[in-house]
Design an enzyme around this catalytic site. Structure first.
Site, short mmCIF file in Angstrom:
data_model
loop_
_atom_site.label_atom_id
_atom_site.label_comp_id
_atom_site.label_asym_id
_atom_site.label_seq_id
_atom_site.Cartn_x
_atom_site.Cartn_y
_atom_site.Cartn_z
N HIS A 85 36.90 31.01 36.63
CA HIS A 85 37.63 29.99 35.86
C HIS A 85 39.11 30.30 35.95
O HIS A 85 39.49 31.45 36.11
CB HIS A 85 37.22 30.01 34.38
CG HIS A 85 35.74 29.86 34.18
ND1 HIS A 85 35.12 28.65 34.24
CD2 HIS A 85 34.78 30.78 33.93
CE1 HIS A 85 33.81 28.82 34.02
NE2 HIS A 85 33.59 30.11 33.83
N ASN A 102 33.96 39.57 41.83
CA ASN A 102 34.10 38.48 40.88
C ASN A 102 35.08 38.87 39.79
O ASN A 102 34.95 39.95 39.20
CB ASN A 102 32.76 38.18 40.20
CG ASN A 102 31.77 37.50 41.12
OD1 ASN A 102 31.78 37.68 42.33
ND2 ASN A 102 30.89 36.71 40.53
N ASN A 113 51.55 54.81 33.97
CA ASN A 113 52.88 55.27 34.36
C ASN A 113 53.11 56.76 34.25
O ASN A 113 54.18 57.23 34.65
CB ASN A 113 53.94 54.53 33.54
CG ASN A 113 53.99 53.08 33.90
OD1 ASN A 113 53.76 52.69 35.04
ND2 ASN A 113 54.29 52.23 32.92
#
Length: 185
Positions: A85, A102, A113
């Site tokens: 979607h 998917n 980080n």
């Protein structure tokens, strides 16, 4: 359009459609499918023809604003990408994703980080990533892995696993993505 680009787009489309697209299907492609096609073209021309690069990058940016999908053209993604979607997907440009993956809405695949896991994920083949999942850090997600909706993953995940929860709990499972990853290429 180059032959290899056409073949790659066809492999992505084959995750959704059986056979070549009809005229009606071409006219009414869902926004997330349009995004995948434009992303492939913009990625393909990233280091090539500067006019094609500018054209497809601009079109992709406009569609990104409409769909909430933010996959940088530098991201490496294998064939058979499926986005169920349109809706927010945010991804770091250095992420690597395998074949037949998917992606659901609301996911973030990003970098850490600092610390031992400073960097970005590498995601294997046949991986299903559920709604609102977060995957961060220099970790490796194996093949045939199902990441449940809402999971927070910041550790390596072996192949044939199901990942649930925050913090992530890994459960071994042969055929973890059976009936979730269909029509593989």
């Amino acid at each position: 359009m180059k032959k290899e680009l056409k073949e790659l787009i066809q492999k992505d489309l084959s995750r959704v459609y059986d056979g070549p697209l009809t005229i009606k299907q071409r006219l009414f492609l869902p926004p997330q499918i349009k995004y995948i096609i434009l992303w492939r073209k913009a990625s393909f021309y990233q280091n090539g023809n500067p006019i094609a690069k500018a054209y497809y990058s601009l079109k992709l940016l406009k569609l990104s604003e409409r769909t909430g999908l933010q996959i940088p053209t530098q991201t490496t993604i294998g064939e058979g990408l499926y986005i169920g979607h349109h809706g927010r997907i945010i991804m770091n440009p250095d992420v690597t994703i395998g074949n037949n993956v998917n992606l659901a809405t609301g996911i973030t695949i990003g970098q850490c980080n600092r610390g031992a896991k400073k960097g970005v994920p590498t995601i294997g083949n046949r991986v299903w990533i559920g709604t609102n999942a977060v995957i961060v850090g220099k970790i490796t997600i194996g093949d045939d892995v199902l990441i449940a909706p809402g999971a927070y993953v910041n550790q390596d995940v072996p192949s044939h696993s199901i990942v649930i929860g925050n913090p992530a709990v890994i459960h071994p499972a042969e055929h973890a993505t059976k009936d979730y990853i269909n029509k593989t290429v």
